[in-house]
Scaffold this active site. Structure first.
Site, short mmCIF file in Angstrom:
data_model
loop_
_atom_site.label_atom_id
_atom_site.label_comp_id
_atom_site.label_asym_id
_atom_site.label_seq_id
_atom_site.Cartn_x
_atom_site.Cartn_y
_atom_site.Cartn_z
N ASP A 14 0.72 -19.32 -40.21
CA ASP A 14 1.42 -19.56 -38.96
C ASP A 14 2.90 -19.74 -39.31
OD1 ASP A 14 1.65 -22.13 -40.01
OD2 ASP A 14 0.72 -23.14 -38.31
N CYS A 71 -1.02 -22.88 -43.36
CA CYS A 71 -0.40 -23.49 -42.19
C CYS A 71 0.17 -24.84 -42.62
CB CYS A 71 -1.37 -23.60 -41.01
SG CYS A 71 -2.64 -24.87 -41.10
N THR A 73 -0.71 -28.06 -42.44
CA THR A 73 -1.61 -28.97 -43.16
C THR A 73 -2.75 -28.26 -43.85
OG1 THR A 73 -3.07 -29.29 -41.26
CG2 THR A 73 -1.18 -30.82 -41.49
N HIS A 104 -17.74 -24.16 -58.04
CA HIS A 104 -18.89 -24.80 -57.38
C HIS A 104 -19.21 -24.24 -56.01
CE1 HIS A 104 -18.51 -28.72 -59.94
NE2 HIS A 104 -18.55 -27.62 -60.68
N HIS A 139 -25.32 -24.26 -58.07
CA HIS A 139 -24.37 -24.11 -56.97
C HIS A 139 -24.76 -22.97 -56.02
CE1 HIS A 139 -21.96 -26.98 -59.11
NE2 HIS A 139 -21.92 -26.19 -60.17
#
Length: 149
Positions: A14, A71, A73, A104, A139
């Site tokens: 963004d 973005c 955060t 993992h 995993h």
């Protein structure tokens, strides 16, 4: 370790991630990756889902092997990418988390928090992400339980 030379990698951001996206794109292209840019193309305010969904669709359908999403955060863009059943997006703010996301979780998209990570740390994260293999084993069973069936 998968060589990224010639590898198709999608990238999207963004407005908050636009400048970091440009840095990462140049960095990965210099290493030989074929980058597919899903936007945005400026720092003008925009909505991250408009770019996250096309990136996720390209990873999901195999057009791109991996994705990078950015973005402010990393939360919103990651949430959007993870709505796609074929995507496993991990928010990574340091190299150790990027390595574990690959080892993992077999993450195929890495999300970066542009407002909370330095350029150098971001480049370290993507280098680690693309140089780390999935461990498989125990995993594999876990990641097979992630998609809604």
């Amino acid at each position: 370790m998968e060589d990224i030379k010639g590898l198709k990698i999608g990238i999207a951001s963004d407005h908050a991630g636009f400048e970091l996206k440009a840095e990462i794109k140049r960095h990965l292209e210099a290493k030989g990756a074929l980058m597919v840019d899903f936007g945005t193309d400026s720092t003008e305010s925009c909505d991250y889902p408009d770019f996250a969904h096309p990136l996720a669709a390209a990873v999901e359908n195999g057009e791109c092997r991996y994705g990078v999403a950015i973005c402010g955060t990393a939360n919103g863009i990651s949430m959007t990418v993870n709505k796609h059943q074929g995507c496993r997006d991990a928010i990574c703010w340091c190299a150790e988390i990027a390595a574990l996301a690959r080892q993992h979780n077999n993450a195929n998209v890495v999300s970066l928090p542009a407002r909370f990570i330095s350029k150098n740390d971001a480049l370290d994260v993507v280098d680690t992400f693309f140089s780390t293999d999935f461990e498989g084993g125990r995993h594999e069973r876990r990641i097979n339980k992630i998609p809604v069936k």
